[in-house]
Design a protein around this motif. Structure first.
Motif, PDB file in Angstrom:
ATOM      1  N   ILE A 147       0.311  -1.234  -0.098  1.00 35.65           N
ATOM      2  CA  ILE A 147      -0.584  -0.010  -0.227  1.00 35.65           C
ATOM      3  C   ILE A 147       0.849   1.342   0.463  1.00 35.65           C
ATOM      4  CG2 ILE A 147      -1.757   1.743   1.230  1.00 35.65           C
ATOM      5  CD1 ILE A 147      -1.527  -2.518   1.848  1.00 35.65           C
ATOM      6  N   GLU A 148       0.699   2.253  -1.180  1.00 33.24           N
ATOM      7  CA  GLU A 148       2.185   3.269  -0.755  1.00 33.24           C
ATOM      8  C   GLU A 148       1.025   4.348  -0.083  1.00 33.24           C
ATOM      9  OE1 GLU A 148       3.626   6.421  -5.041  1.00 33.24           O
ATOM     10  OE2 GLU A 148       2.157   4.944  -5.368  1.00 33.24           O
ATOM     11  N   GLY A 149       1.792   4.838   0.913  1.00 38.12           N
ATOM     12  CA  GLY A 149       1.290   5.719   1.358  1.00 38.12           C
ATOM     13  C   GLY A 149       2.700   6.030   2.415  1.00 38.12           C
ATOM     14  N   ASP A 150       1.875   6.917   3.747  1.00 32.31           N
ATOM     15  CA  ASP A 150       2.687   7.706   4.643  1.00 32.31           C
ATOM     16  C   ASP A 150       2.623   6.599   5.973  1.00 32.31           C
ATOM     17  OD1 ASP A 150       3.772   9.781   6.779  1.00 32.31           O
ATOM     18  OD2 ASP A 150       4.594  10.191   5.106  1.00 32.31           O
ATOM     19  N   ALA A 151       2.832   6.387   6.822  1.00 28.29           N
ATOM     20  CA  ALA A 151       2.752   5.700   7.695  1.00 28.29           C
ATOM     21  C   ALA A 151       1.980   6.619   8.915  1.00 28.29           C
ATOM     22  CB  ALA A 151       4.024   5.716   8.901  1.00 28.29           C
ATOM     23  N   THR A 152       2.631   7.973   8.738  1.00 31.09           N
ATOM     24  CA  THR A 152       1.566   9.012  10.477  1.00 31.09           C
ATOM     25  C   THR A 152       0.299   9.692   9.133  1.00 31.09           C
ATOM     26  OG1 THR A 152       2.719  11.388   9.061  1.00 31.09           O
ATOM     27  CG2 THR A 152       3.509   9.668  10.332  1.00 31.09           C
ATOM     28  N   ASP A 153      -0.001   8.833   7.983  1.00 29.27           N
ATOM     29  CA  ASP A 153      -1.331   9.562   8.061  1.00 29.27           C
ATOM     30  C   ASP A 153      -2.361   8.396   7.933  1.00 29.27           C
ATOM     31  OD1 ASP A 153      -2.995  10.617   5.872  1.00 29.27           O
ATOM     32  OD2 ASP A 153      -3.027   8.469   4.587  1.00 29.27           O
ATOM     33  N   VAL A 154      -3.501   8.782   8.298  1.00 20.30           N
ATOM     34  CA  VAL A 154      -4.373   7.899   9.203  1.00 20.30           C
ATOM     35  C   VAL A 154      -5.252   7.180   7.680  1.00 20.30           C
ATOM     36  CG1 VAL A 154      -6.541   7.632  10.838  1.00 20.30           C
ATOM     37  CG2 VAL A 154      -5.224   9.403  11.391  1.00 20.30           C
ATOM     38  N   GLU A 155      -5.527   7.669   7.013  1.00 21.79           N
ATOM     39  CA  GLU A 155      -6.749   7.080   5.839  1.00 21.79           C
ATOM     40  C   GLU A 155      -5.580   5.712   5.522  1.00 21.79           C
ATOM     41  OE1 GLU A 155      -9.454   7.016   5.569  1.00 21.79           O
ATOM     42  OE2 GLU A 155      -9.514   8.701   6.959  1.00 21.79           O
ATOM     43  N   SER A 156      -4.380   5.902   5.199  1.00 19.50           N
ATOM     44  CA  SER A 156      -3.258   5.366   4.662  1.00 19.50           C
ATOM     45  C   SER A 156      -2.977   3.972   5.742  1.00 19.50           C
ATOM     46  CB  SER A 156      -2.051   6.296   4.013  1.00 19.50           C
ATOM     47  OG  SER A 156      -1.982   6.635   3.291  1.00 19.50           O
ATOM     48  N   ILE A 157      -2.649   4.055   6.947  1.00 23.07           N
ATOM     49  CA  ILE A 157      -3.223   3.366   7.780  1.00 23.07           C
ATOM     50  C   ILE A 157      -4.195   2.075   7.795  1.00 23.07           C
ATOM     51  CG2 ILE A 157      -3.091   3.211  10.259  1.00 23.07           C
ATOM     52  CD1 ILE A 157      -0.722   5.531  10.557  1.00 23.07           C
ATOM     53  N   LYS A 158      -5.209   3.236   7.837  1.00 21.79           N
ATOM     54  CA  LYS A 158      -6.521   2.461   7.586  1.00 21.79           C
ATOM     55  C   LYS A 158      -6.701   1.361   7.027  1.00 21.79           C
ATOM     56  CE  LYS A 158     -10.629   5.089   8.645  1.00 21.79           C
ATOM     57  NZ  LYS A 158     -11.041   5.962   8.749  1.00 21.79           N
ATOM     58  N   LYS A 159      -6.561   1.512   5.305  1.00 22.08           N
ATOM     59  CA  LYS A 159      -6.258   0.898   4.082  1.00 22.08           C
ATOM     60  C   LYS A 159      -4.966  -0.432   4.302  1.00 22.08           C
ATOM     61  CE  LYS A 159      -7.105   4.695   1.168  1.00 22.08           C
ATOM     62  NZ  LYS A 159      -6.504   5.543  -0.180  1.00 22.08           N
ATOM     63  N   THR A 160      -4.413  -0.251   5.401  1.00 21.32           N
ATOM     64  CA  THR A 160      -3.270  -1.267   5.485  1.00 21.32           C
ATOM     65  C   THR A 160      -3.755  -2.869   6.430  1.00 21.32           C
ATOM     66  OG1 THR A 160      -1.596   0.393   4.707  1.00 21.32           O
ATOM     67  CG2 THR A 160      -0.863  -2.501   5.958  1.00 21.32           C
ATOM     68  N   LEU A 161      -4.537  -1.769   7.372  1.00 16.89           N
ATOM     69  CA  LEU A 161      -4.920  -2.694   8.310  1.00 16.89           C
ATOM     70  C   LEU A 161      -6.292  -3.583   8.519  1.00 16.89           C
ATOM     71  CD1 LEU A 161      -4.839  -0.708  11.610  1.00 16.89           C
ATOM     72  CD2 LEU A 161      -3.563  -1.889  10.632  1.00 16.89           C
ATOM     73  N   ILE A 162      -7.539  -3.321   6.506  1.00 15.72           N
ATOM     74  CA  ILE A 162      -8.255  -3.865   6.377  1.00 15.72           C
ATOM     75  C   ILE A 162      -8.676  -4.333   5.512  1.00 15.72           C
ATOM     76  CG2 ILE A 162     -10.357  -3.161   6.064  1.00 15.72           C
ATOM     77  CD1 ILE A 162     -10.654  -0.748   7.700  1.00 15.72           C
ATOM     78  N   THR A 163      -8.552  -5.756   5.399  1.00 16.00           N
ATOM     79  CA  THR A 163      -7.625  -6.186   4.417  1.00 16.00           C
ATOM     80  C   THR A 163      -8.607  -7.046   3.490  1.00 16.00           C
ATOM     81  OG1 THR A 163      -8.712  -8.928   5.719  1.00 16.00           O
ATOM     82  CG2 THR A 163      -6.752  -7.929   6.257  1.00 16.00           C
ATOM     83  N   ASN A 164     -10.111  -6.128   3.638  1.00 16.37           N
ATOM     84  CA  ASN A 164     -11.367  -6.177   2.955  1.00 16.37           C
ATOM     85  C   ASN A 164     -11.789  -5.074   2.567  1.00 16.37           C
ATOM     86  OD1 ASN A 164     -12.565  -6.295   4.785  1.00 16.37           O
ATOM     87  ND2 ASN A 164     -14.200  -7.885   4.913  1.00 16.37           N
ATOM     88  N   SER A 165     -11.082  -4.100   1.988  1.00 16.91           N
ATOM     89  CA  SER A 165     -11.804  -2.250   2.274  1.00 16.91           C
ATOM     90  C   SER A 165     -13.049  -1.996   1.207  1.00 16.91           C
ATOM     91  CB  SER A 165     -10.659  -1.375   1.689  1.00 16.91           C
ATOM     92  OG  SER A 165      -9.492  -1.245   0.764  1.00 16.91           O
ATOM     93  N   ASN A 166     -13.182  -2.817   0.249  1.00 13.48           N
ATOM     94  CA  ASN A 166     -14.520  -2.550  -0.335  1.00 13.48           C
ATOM     95  C   ASN A 166     -15.820  -3.840   0.748  1.00 13.48           C
ATOM     96  OD1 ASN A 166     -12.804  -1.286  -2.546  1.00 13.48           O
ATOM     97  ND2 ASN A 166     -12.642  -3.694  -3.635  1.00 13.48           N
ATOM     98  N   ALA A 167     -16.088  -3.861   1.121  1.00 11.63           N
ATOM     99  CA  ALA A 167     -16.529  -4.682   2.261  1.00 11.63           C
ATOM    100  C   ALA A 167     -17.627  -3.240   2.446  1.00 11.63           C
ATOM    101  CB  ALA A 167     -16.278  -5.502   3.112  1.00 11.63           C
ATOM    102  N   PRO A 168     -18.505  -3.373   3.065  1.00 16.13           N
ATOM    103  CA  PRO A 168     -19.374  -2.549   3.233  1.00 16.13           C
ATOM    104  C   PRO A 168     -18.997  -2.244   5.552  1.00 16.13           C
ATOM    105  CG  PRO A 168     -20.777  -4.728   3.473  1.00 16.13           C
ATOM    106  CD  PRO A 168     -19.580  -4.753   2.273  1.00 16.13           C
ATOM    107  N   ASN A 169     -20.196  -1.385   5.671  1.00 17.07           N
ATOM    108  CA  ASN A 169     -19.493  -1.280   7.031  1.00 17.07           C
ATOM    109  C   ASN A 169     -20.236  -2.729   8.070  1.00 17.07           C
ATOM    110  OD1 ASN A 169     -18.310   1.336   6.948  1.00 17.07           O
ATOM    111  ND2 ASN A 169     -20.249   2.142   7.188  1.00 17.07           N
ATOM    112  N   GLY A 170     -20.104  -2.739   8.481  1.00 16.55           N
ATOM    113  CA  GLY A 170     -19.968  -4.294   9.544  1.00 16.55           C
ATOM    114  C   GLY A 170     -19.513  -5.585   8.580  1.00 16.55           C
ATOM    115  N   ALA A 171     -18.622  -5.430   8.018  1.00 17.31           N
ATOM    116  CA  ALA A 171     -18.141  -6.802   7.054  1.00 17.31           C
ATOM    117  C   ALA A 171     -16.461  -6.786   7.435  1.00 17.31           C
ATOM    118  CB  ALA A 171     -18.899  -6.827   6.236  1.00 17.31           C
ATOM    119  N   CYS A 172     -15.705  -6.289   7.870  1.00 14.05           N
ATOM    120  CA  CYS A 172     -14.868  -5.447   9.140  1.00 14.05           C
ATOM    121  C   CYS A 172     -13.503  -6.818   8.391  1.00 14.05           C
ATOM    122  CB  CYS A 172     -14.711  -4.283   8.936  1.00 14.05           C
ATOM    123  SG  CYS A 172     -12.440  -4.020   9.208  1.00 14.05           S
ATOM    124  N   THR A 173     -12.548  -6.670   7.859  1.00 15.16           N
ATOM    125  CA  THR A 173     -12.168  -8.067   8.695  1.00 15.16           C
ATOM    126  C   THR A 173     -10.212  -6.830   8.369  1.00 15.16           C
ATOM    127  OG1 THR A 173     -12.519  -9.888   7.240  1.00 15.16           O
ATOM    128  CG2 THR A 173     -10.565 -10.331   8.050  1.00 15.16           C
TER     129      THR A 173
END
Length: 294
Positions: free
Chosen positions: A60-86
């Motif tokens: 994932i291209e981004g900065d480790a001080t950027d919250v949104e970049s970190i969230k993209k890295t931590l969530i493995t199914n980012s396209n899933a709707p709310n409540g279906a987070c892995t």
């Protein structure tokens, strides 16, 4: 399949750990500013191939001080709707500023700042990077818990374990550093040590919140002694990890009874974290500040 998240994966210790992780069949996700740099470093490792990277690693291209970049890295199914987070099962962070040696320091005058001669010491490209990235990680976890889970309890049931690479000598007392190294640590390394200490303090504060905090799976702080070598690891056979490569040389302690030694290679730090945290789960080290040395 579960995945491990890596921050600071172009650094020697974390790159070595990522290498062992991939060679042993685990999936990984790495947040980096320059993906090509990470790819080049990994392909320079023994037995790492482009096929392994394509199958097991998501960059994932981004900065480790950027919250949104970190969230993209931590969530493995980012396209899933709310409540279906892995989420990833574990976070390995070895972030730190790029070091350079300096022979001057800033001195405040009445109306300006000037640089004056000083004893040689290590400066960092960003002297607050571990503090800033830790704040961003905690913010990202809090947002994930509130936005993607029905309750804090539901989030805490799957929260990732966080492992960070700190350093010996960061506490100020230097009791985990050999006596003859203490003057050097005090003069040469106060800037990087201050940043690592801020990181540890932030994590301690969050752990102290208990059930109201976001670090439900716990934190492991790894404090290696003075680092040597680069990111490269010895040749590893799949399924064997780093067994027999050098782990028998590693001595391990805790903050209460530190293992005191002079140096440890970056490759061995990465190998130890892989064996104890990635493969072993890290449960016995949760809540500890673990000193490792050779």
């Amino acid at each position: 399949m579960t995945a491990i998240a890596f921050f600071g994966a172009t650094g020697g210790c974390t790159n070595a750990c990522l290498t062992y992780t991939l060679l042993n069949g685990y999936n990984a996700r790495a947040l980096v500013r320059t993906p090509s740099k990470l790819t080049t470093l990994l392909l320079s490792q023994p037995d790492i191939t482009q096929d392994i990277l394509s199958r097991q690693l998501e960059i994932i291209e981004g900065d480790a001080t950027d919250v949104e970049s970190i969230k993209k890295t931590l969530i493995t199914n980012s396209n899933a709707p709310n409540g279906a987070c892995t989420l990833v099962t574990s976070v390995i962070s070895g972030l730190g500023g790029a070091p350079t040696i300096s022979f001057t320091k800033e001195t405040k005058c009445a109306k300006t700042q000037i640089r004056t001669p000083a004893l040689p010491h290590i400066k960092l490209s960003n002297p607050h990077i571990t503090e800033q990235s830790t704040r961003a990680l905690l913010t990202a976890l809090a947002q994930i818990a509130s936005e993607r889970f029905a309750s804090l309890g539901a989030y805490r049931a799957v929260a990732p374990r966080v492992t960070v690479i700190s350093t010996t000598g960061s506490s100020g007392s230097n009791t985990d550093v050999p006596f003859w190294f203490r003057p050097m640590y005090s003069v040469l390394l106060p800037i990087p040590h201050a940043d690592k200490l801020q990181m540890e303090n932030l994590l301690d504060e969050e752990v102290g919140l208990g059930c109201a905090g976001v670090l439900a799976a716990g934190v492991v702080v790894v404090r290696p002694s003075l680092l040597t070598g680069d990111h490269r690891v010895p040749t590893v056979r799949e399924g064997k990890g780093g067994e027999g490569v050098g782990l028998e040389k590693v001595r391990v302690g805790t903050e209460r009874a530190p293992a005191i030694g002079y140096t440890i290679s970056r490759g061995l730090v990465g190998e130890w974290i892989f064996e104890e945290i990635v493969r072993g789960g890290g449960g016995k080290w949760v809540g500890e500040k673990v000193t490792i040395t050779t």
